[in-house]
Design a protein around this motif. Structure first.
Motif, PDB file in Angstrom:
ATOM      1  N   MET A 246       0.835  -1.201   0.000  1.00 16.37           N
ATOM      2  CA  MET A 246       0.000   0.000   0.000  1.00 16.37           C
ATOM      3  C   MET A 246       0.864   1.243   0.000  1.00 16.37           C
ATOM      4  O   MET A 246       1.997   1.219   0.465  1.00 16.37           O
ATOM      5  N   ASP A 247       0.283   2.310  -0.508  1.00 15.78           N
ATOM      6  CA  ASP A 247       0.921   3.600  -0.292  1.00 15.78           C
ATOM      7  C   ASP A 247       0.146   4.307   0.820  1.00 15.78           C
ATOM      8  O   ASP A 247      -0.834   3.772   1.346  1.00 15.78           O
ATOM      9  N   VAL A 248       0.573   5.491   1.191  1.00 13.99           N
ATOM     10  CA  VAL A 248       0.015   6.172   2.359  1.00 13.99           C
ATOM     11  C   VAL A 248      -1.473   6.460   2.187  1.00 13.99           C
ATOM     12  O   VAL A 248      -2.261   6.274   3.125  1.00 13.99           O
ATOM     13  N   SER A 249      -1.893   6.872   1.016  1.00  8.07           N
ATOM     14  CA  SER A 249      -3.314   7.189   0.810  1.00  8.07           C
ATOM     15  C   SER A 249      -4.187   5.945   0.962  1.00  8.07           C
ATOM     16  O   SER A 249      -5.289   6.012   1.519  1.00  8.07           O
ATOM     17  N   ASP A 250      -3.704   4.806   0.480  1.00  9.32           N
ATOM     18  CA  ASP A 250      -4.435   3.544   0.648  1.00  9.32           C
ATOM     19  C   ASP A 250      -4.572   3.191   2.127  1.00  9.32           C
ATOM     20  O   ASP A 250      -5.630   2.757   2.584  1.00  9.32           O
ATOM     21  N   ALA A 251      -3.495   3.368   2.868  1.00  8.97           N
ATOM     22  CA  ALA A 251      -3.506   3.037   4.290  1.00  8.97           C
ATOM     23  C   ALA A 251      -4.468   3.945   5.058  1.00  8.97           C
ATOM     24  O   ALA A 251      -5.183   3.493   5.951  1.00  8.97           O
ATOM     25  N   LYS A 252      -4.476   5.224   4.716  1.00  9.68           N
ATOM     26  CA  LYS A 252      -5.399   6.150   5.379  1.00  9.68           C
ATOM     27  C   LYS A 252      -6.842   5.785   5.052  1.00  9.68           C
ATOM     28  O   LYS A 252      -7.716   5.842   5.924  1.00  9.68           O
ATOM     29  N   HIS A 253      -7.095   5.409   3.820  1.00  8.98           N
ATOM     30  CA  HIS A 253      -8.439   4.998   3.428  1.00  8.98           C
ATOM     31  C   HIS A 253      -8.853   3.733   4.181  1.00  8.98           C
ATOM     32  O   HIS A 253      -9.985   3.629   4.660  1.00  8.98           O
ATOM     33  N   LEU A 254      -7.944   2.777   4.308  1.00  8.38           N
ATOM     34  CA  LEU A 254      -8.216   1.552   5.067  1.00  8.38           C
ATOM     35  C   LEU A 254      -8.553   1.886   6.516  1.00  8.38           C
ATOM     36  O   LEU A 254      -9.517   1.358   7.070  1.00  8.38           O
ATOM     37  N   LYS A 255      -7.772   2.774   7.130  1.00  6.04           N
ATOM     38  CA  LYS A 255      -8.013   3.160   8.524  1.00  6.04           C
ATOM     39  C   LYS A 255      -9.382   3.821   8.668  1.00  6.04           C
ATOM     40  O   LYS A 255     -10.116   3.541   9.622  1.00  6.04           O
ATOM     41  N   ALA A 256      -9.746   4.685   7.723  1.00 12.86           N
ATOM     42  CA  ALA A 256     -11.052   5.347   7.773  1.00 12.86           C
ATOM     43  C   ALA A 256     -12.176   4.322   7.665  1.00 12.86           C
ATOM     44  O   ALA A 256     -13.182   4.413   8.390  1.00 12.86           O
ATOM     45  N   LEU A 257     -12.025   3.344   6.786  1.00 14.89           N
ATOM     46  CA  LEU A 257     -13.038   2.295   6.648  1.00 14.89           C
ATOM     47  C   LEU A 257     -13.144   1.444   7.914  1.00 14.89           C
ATOM     48  O   LEU A 257     -14.249   1.078   8.336  1.00 14.89           O
TER      49      LEU A 257
ATOM     50  N   ASP B 171     -12.435   2.425  10.974  1.00 13.20           N
ATOM     51  CA  ASP B 171     -13.087   3.249  12.001  1.00 13.20           C
ATOM     52  C   ASP B 171     -14.599   3.311  11.782  1.00 13.20           C
ATOM     53  O   ASP B 171     -15.380   3.192  12.725  1.00 13.20           O
ATOM     54  N   GLU B 172     -15.004   3.499  10.524  1.00 13.85           N
ATOM     55  CA  GLU B 172     -16.437   3.546  10.218  1.00 13.85           C
ATOM     56  C   GLU B 172     -17.097   2.203  10.536  1.00 13.85           C
ATOM     57  O   GLU B 172     -18.192   2.157  11.103  1.00 13.85           O
ATOM     58  N   ASN B 173     -16.423   1.115  10.199  1.00 16.62           N
ATOM     59  CA  ASN B 173     -16.948  -0.218  10.478  1.00 16.62           C
ATOM     60  C   ASN B 173     -17.119  -0.438  11.980  1.00 16.62           C
ATOM     61  O   ASN B 173     -18.118  -1.001  12.428  1.00 16.62           O
ATOM     62  N   ALA B 174     -16.146   0.023  12.772  1.00 16.54           N
ATOM     63  CA  ALA B 174     -16.244  -0.119  14.228  1.00 16.54           C
ATOM     64  C   ALA B 174     -17.436   0.663  14.781  1.00 16.54           C
ATOM     65  O   ALA B 174     -18.163   0.170  15.653  1.00 16.54           O
ATOM     66  N   LYS B 175     -17.652   1.868  14.259  1.00 14.28           N
ATOM     67  CA  LYS B 175     -18.803   2.673  14.704  1.00 14.28           C
ATOM     68  C   LYS B 175     -20.115   1.986  14.358  1.00 14.28           C
ATOM     69  O   LYS B 175     -21.045   1.952  15.166  1.00 14.28           O
TER      70      LYS B 175
END
Length: 104
Positions: A54-65, A67-71
């Protein structure tokens, strides 16, 4: 150790993790790299399994997903608990009223 990181901090950012993984791809042994950054070899391989390629943007997108999934899971759990609690209360009220109407 990565710049801007103190020993008290326990978490690496996605950017830091990807930087460590790119450093690992350049050739150093996992044990040496883990020691340098203050993590275990197992952590490096877990990072590689999660963030490898992954590059950084992919990793940030994964983290956002994530977090949303946890909520959403938390919200769903709350609704299920509320539904179960209401149902349990309703059932116990029905049973109580049913027992009160029966005379011995």
């Amino acid at each position: 150790m990565i710049e801007g990181r103190t020993d008290e901090e326990k978490r690496f950012t996605e950017e830091q993790i990807i930087a460590v993984l790119r450093e690992h791809e350049a050739g150093p042994k996992a044990g040496d790299l883990a020691r340098k950054h203050g993590v275990s070899v197992a952590t490096l391989y877990n990072w590689k399994a999660t963030y490898g390629g992954m590059d950084v943007s992919d990793a940030k997108h994964l983290k956002a997903l994530e977090d949303e999934n946890a909520k959403l899971k938390k919200l769903l759990g709350w609704k299920a608990w509320r539904h179960t609690t209401r149902r349990s209360c309703r059932d116990s009220i029905f049973i109580s009223s049913h027992l009160e109407t029966r005379s011995p």
